[in-house]
Structure formats: structure tokens, C-alpha cells
Design a protein around this motif. Structure first.
Motif: not given
Length: 324
Positions: A1-9, A11-17
């Protein structure tokens, strides 16, 4: 199962915006209201929404990053105890009803603080107002919730169709040229009235919910001799004095062509004769009649006729107005 960050495309360090922007783009693309014939899109919409549901909540995102919850938001069991059971705060545990599709709603009611809710974002994206109503999804999609109005169809377009009198009586199909240059054939309805409007479905302007309709107002052109009287047609028929006195067979026009009419001997001017089934169509079926009013045509300046009338003593002795 793809991780949540990959689903949204992101990176893990992405900010809220960045997370919000990524979800906005994917939600527009995958929303079930826009992919009614694509079950795969509905599944992906579920996945990216679940990912956003967790990553948009600071507390839930921190738990996920520390490995305390999985991609479904379920609590991970301590090492050695295996996996299973509902996560704290879920509907099964009688808690606050966290995110996902269970409990108290979709994107709201977590124990943690959510900076921007899934519901609010969807309302913003798709023009929905008010709360979610019973913890479901808006839009009448596979996630449940209150049904939303369908996308608005394009504007209706108005047309006026003048119809020749004879063709209106005979219900002959008419041709209408639309604004886009397309010409279509219009079938006149049985028993239609002058000024009646008929609808041509899907022949209007384009819109988000499909094409609007064309609305055509039917107008019967006036005729030189015929007059419409309800379902009947009236016509005045001039006849010679000889034909009225002696009787005759004369040709009378109808909307479908001329027919022969028998004028009895001694027919008076103003007599109305009826030709059945020669009028306009009636609802639900059948036709009205043609009403022929006899007009005796007296030639002006005919000396022979004037001399005959002056010598006609029998006529002078008669009083046609005696009963008035």
C-alpha cells in the motif's frame, strides 16, 4: 500500500500549503460527481482523501510519521502483539470518531487539532454550503451524505416558427435552423394551438450539466381565404345567382386540395355548409370541419337582370322579413 505522501504526490517534508494544494488538484480530478462512469476514480478519490484527512491534521500526521498509525489511521499494535483492533478514537472504540469514513464524520471531530478540514475544502472546491449532515459526504456520491443539486444545464434558446396555414392544418413537418447552423425537422403535435411552445430537448446552449433545450413557439400564418375557428376552418364561398336559385356543384378549396360541393336549389346567402374532417387536428385525435358560408354574388349594372327583377311580381308580393 502506497504511503500517504505518495498518494498525494508530495515529499515527506511538504508543508501544509503544499499538501492542501496537492489534494485540491486531485480532488477536482477524481471527485465521483465528475467520474460517474469510472469506479477506479472513486477508489483513488477515497485514497487521496484519506491521506489528506490524516496529513492535514497535525496530531495525526505526527503519529503517522512516528509510525504509531497506519495509512488507514488505525493504531499500530506494539511490537510482538500483532496487528488488529480499532484505533483509539474510532467509532468502534466509542471515542471521538476520528477521520476516514467511520465515526463522527469525514474529515472532522478528531481528538487532534485540524488546521483545514476536508469538508471545508470540498465545499470550497464544489460550491457546497453548510455542514456535512449526519457525518456523510456531500454530493450523493458513494460515500453517502446529503444529495446535492446536479450541475446546471446550459441556457434554453427561444425560437419562433411561422407555419403556413395549410401546412399547420395538415400537420406537415417543419424545419427549424438553430443558432449553430444545424437544421432539424420539427413534428407538429396533434391539436396544437397558435402560440403554443414545444420543447426540443438538448438543442440549447452548452453548460456544466449538459445542453439546455430549444423552445419553439408555433405561429400559424394568416391566410387570404381561410380563418381558424377553434378546430374548424371557415371560408366564404361566392356563388352566382343562377347557382343559388337552380342548384349546382361547385368547387371549394380545402387545406388539402379542392373538393366538389353540392349547392341545393334555392340556397340563400349566408347559408353555412359543413365539410366534415376538413379542419384542424383535434386532441387526442380526429379533425374539425370546414364551414362554408355561401355568398350570392350579384353583378352590378346588369340591365337584363334588373329588367327581370322589375317584372317579377311574385317576388314583390313576398315579405321575407315578416317574422322579424
Amino acid at each position: 500500500m502506497a504511503d500517504l505522501y505518495s498518494r498525494l504526490g508530495v515529499p515527506r517534508g511538504a508543508d501544509e500549503k503544499a499538501i492542501k494544494s496537492a489534494y485540491r488538484t486531485l480532488a477536482k480530478e477524481l471527485h465521483p460527481d465528475r467520474n460517474k462512469d469510472n469506479p477506479r476514480a472513486a477508489e483513488r478519490f477515497s485514497d487521496v482523501t484519506k491521506a489528506y484527512d490524516i496529513l492535514s491534521d497535525k496530531a495525526q500526521r505526527a503519529k503517522y510519521d512516528r509510525g504509531e498509525i497506519d495509512e488507514n489511521g488505525d493504531q499500530k499494535a506494539p511490537f510482538g502483539f500483532g496487528r488488529g483492533g480499532a484505533r483509539p478514537g474510532s467509532a468502534q472504540n466509542g471515542g471521538f470518531g476520528g477521520g476516514g469514513f467511520g465515526g463522527g464524520g469525514f474529515g472532522g471531530g478528531r481528538a487532534g487539532t485540524q488546521e483545514f478540514g476536508t469538508d471545508d475544502l470540498l465545499n470550497e472546491l464544489f460550491g457546497r454550503r453548510g455542514g456535512m449532515g449526519g457525518g456523510g459526504r456531500p454530493g450523493g456520491n458513494p460515500f453517502g451524505g446529503a444529495s446535492q443539486p446536479p450541475p446546471q444545464k446550459g441556457a434554453d434558446v427561444q425560437y419562433r416558427l411561422p407555419i403556413p396555414f395549410e401546412e399547420a392544418a395538415e400537420l406537415k413537418p417543419q424545419r427549424v435552423t438553430l443558432r449553430n447552423g444545424k437544421t432539424i425537422e420539427v413534428k407538429l403535435p396533434q391539436g396544437f394551438e397558435d402560440g403554443q411552445t414545444i420543447k426540443l430537448t438538448g438543442q440549447g446552449e452548452e453548460g456544466p450539466g449538459g445542453k439546455g433545450d430549444a423552445r419553439v413557439t408555433l405561429s400559424i400564418k394568416p391566410h387570404k381565404y381561410f380563418r381558424k375557428d377553434g378546430d374548424d376552418i371557415r371560408i366564404d364561398l361566392p356563388v352566382r345567382l343562377e347557382e343559388a336559385v337552380m342548384g349546382a356543384k361547385v368547387r371549394v378549396p380545402t387545406t388539402s386540395g379542392g373538393v366538389m360541393l353540392t349547392i341545393p336549389k334555392g340556397t340563400n346567402g349566408g347559408t353555412v355548409m359543413r365539410l366534415k374532417g376538413k379542419g384542424f387536428s383535434k386532441k387526442p385525435s380526429g379533425r374539425g370541419d370546414l364551414l362554408v358560408t355561401i355568398e350570392i354574388d350579384i353583378p352590378a349594372g346588369d340591365e337584363a337582370l334588373e329588367a327581370f327583377v322589375q317584372s317579377w311580381d311574385a317576388d314583390r308580393a313576398r315579405d321575407p322579413r315578416a317574422d322579424l
